[in-house]
Write a protein that holds these residues in place. Sequence first.
Motif, PDB file in Angstrom:
ATOM      1  N   GLU A  46     -79.483   7.628   5.156  1.00 60.56           N
ATOM      2  CA  GLU A  46     -80.749   7.324   5.814  1.00 60.56           C
ATOM      3  C   GLU A  46     -80.582   7.285   7.327  1.00 60.56           C
ATOM      4  OE1 GLU A  46     -82.989   3.827   4.724  1.00 60.56           O
ATOM      5  OE2 GLU A  46     -82.947   4.423   2.634  1.00 60.56           O
ATOM      6  N   LYS A  47     -79.496   6.643   7.779  1.00 60.55           N
ATOM      7  CA  LYS A  47     -79.252   6.541   9.216  1.00 60.55           C
ATOM      8  C   LYS A  47     -79.015   7.930   9.807  1.00 60.55           C
ATOM      9  CE  LYS A  47     -77.375   1.879   9.406  1.00 60.55           C
ATOM     10  NZ  LYS A  47     -76.190   1.075   9.732  1.00 60.55           N
ATOM     11  N   GLN A  48     -78.258   8.776   9.094  1.00 59.40           N
ATOM     12  CA  GLN A  48     -78.002  10.125   9.582  1.00 59.40           C
ATOM     13  C   GLN A  48     -79.299  10.911   9.688  1.00 59.40           C
ATOM     14  OE1 GLN A  48     -75.089  11.725   6.914  1.00 59.40           O
ATOM     15  NE2 GLN A  48     -73.364  10.822   8.035  1.00 59.40           N
ATOM     16  N   GLU A  49     -80.163  10.759   8.698  1.00 59.83           N
ATOM     17  CA  GLU A  49     -81.448  11.475   8.701  1.00 59.83           C
ATOM     18  C   GLU A  49     -82.313  11.011   9.866  1.00 59.83           C
ATOM     19  OE1 GLU A  49     -85.228  11.637   5.777  1.00 59.83           O
ATOM     20  OE2 GLU A  49     -83.306  12.053   4.824  1.00 59.83           O
ATOM     21  N   ASN A  50     -82.339   9.689  10.098  1.00 58.27           N
ATOM     22  CA  ASN A  50     -83.132   9.153  11.212  1.00 58.27           C
ATOM     23  C   ASN A  50     -82.599   9.657  12.551  1.00 58.27           C
ATOM     24  OD1 ASN A  50     -84.804   7.773   9.507  1.00 58.27           O
ATOM     25  ND2 ASN A  50     -83.734   5.821   9.700  1.00 58.27           N
ATOM     26  N   LYS A  51     -81.276   9.737  12.688  1.00 59.51           N
ATOM     27  CA  LYS A  51     -80.700  10.245  13.925  1.00 59.51           C
ATOM     28  C   LYS A  51     -81.095  11.696  14.137  1.00 59.51           C
ATOM     29  CE  LYS A  51     -76.637   7.296  14.387  1.00 59.51           C
ATOM     30  NZ  LYS A  51     -75.172   7.270  14.394  1.00 59.51           N
ATOM     31  N   GLN A  52     -81.095  12.501  13.064  1.00 54.75           N
ATOM     32  CA  GLN A  52     -81.468  13.907  13.182  1.00 54.75           C
ATOM     33  C   GLN A  52     -82.930  14.053  13.583  1.00 54.75           C
ATOM     34  OE1 GLN A  52     -79.365  16.491  13.053  1.00 54.75           O
ATOM     35  NE2 GLN A  52     -81.054  17.787  13.668  1.00 54.75           N
ATOM     36  N   LYS A  57     -87.029  15.250  17.697  1.00 53.39           N
ATOM     37  CA  LYS A  57     -88.164  14.821  18.523  1.00 53.39           C
ATOM     38  C   LYS A  57     -87.828  14.943  20.001  1.00 53.39           C
ATOM     39  CE  LYS A  57     -90.361  11.563  15.346  1.00 53.39           C
ATOM     40  NZ  LYS A  57     -90.666  10.152  15.111  1.00 53.39           N
ATOM     41  N   GLU A  58     -86.619  14.537  20.363  1.00 47.94           N
ATOM     42  CA  GLU A  58     -86.199  14.621  21.752  1.00 47.94           C
ATOM     43  C   GLU A  58     -86.166  16.069  22.227  1.00 47.94           C
ATOM     44  OE1 GLU A  58     -82.281  13.496  24.417  1.00 47.94           O
ATOM     45  OE2 GLU A  58     -82.661  12.376  22.571  1.00 47.94           O
TER      46      GLU A  58
END
Length: 180
Positions: A46-52, A57-58
């Motif tokens: 989940e954390k990896q997906e959120n970082k991606q 977005k950036e």
Amino acid sequence: MKLLTVFSTTALAVLLGISAPVFAQDESHPQEEKRAAPDEKADHPEKQENKQVDKDKEKDNKQIDKEKDNKQAVQENRQDEKSAHPQEQGEQREGKEGGRIPEDRFRANFGRQHTFQIGHPVIVAGTPRFQYGGYWFVIVQPWPVGWAYTDVVYVDYIDGGYYLLSPVHPGIQISINVIL
């Protein structure tokens, strides 16, 4: 079999005088222990997906900013060109086909009473042009058979358009455009 391994290891340790404790390994499930222990370095999926998602977005925001900057730069360049070269704009307008000669200038230089000879037309972009009375004219229609560039001609304004006519060849009109 495990018991034999433990016993023989213990006996060997006693014989050699080693007092270190000896443990037998359970070889039946070595993979399960590794899976059970969480890897501290790896993040949860989940954390990896959120970082991606955050990285995407950036990246999108940076691209949008670049596009805005480009549009703004183009608009500023256009504004600068307009304010820096007002004379060139007038010259560009004068180079367009299909304009209209002011009435007083037309009467002073054109019409049946003002005849001339074209001579050799200038070819620009595959289209013949000639100059007379301070204006350039583009010959729109093909040159008629039997006409020579040395024939006497005149420019007249008929039904909203300019035509080249010849008293030697009555009834034939060649469509022309004035370049202003």
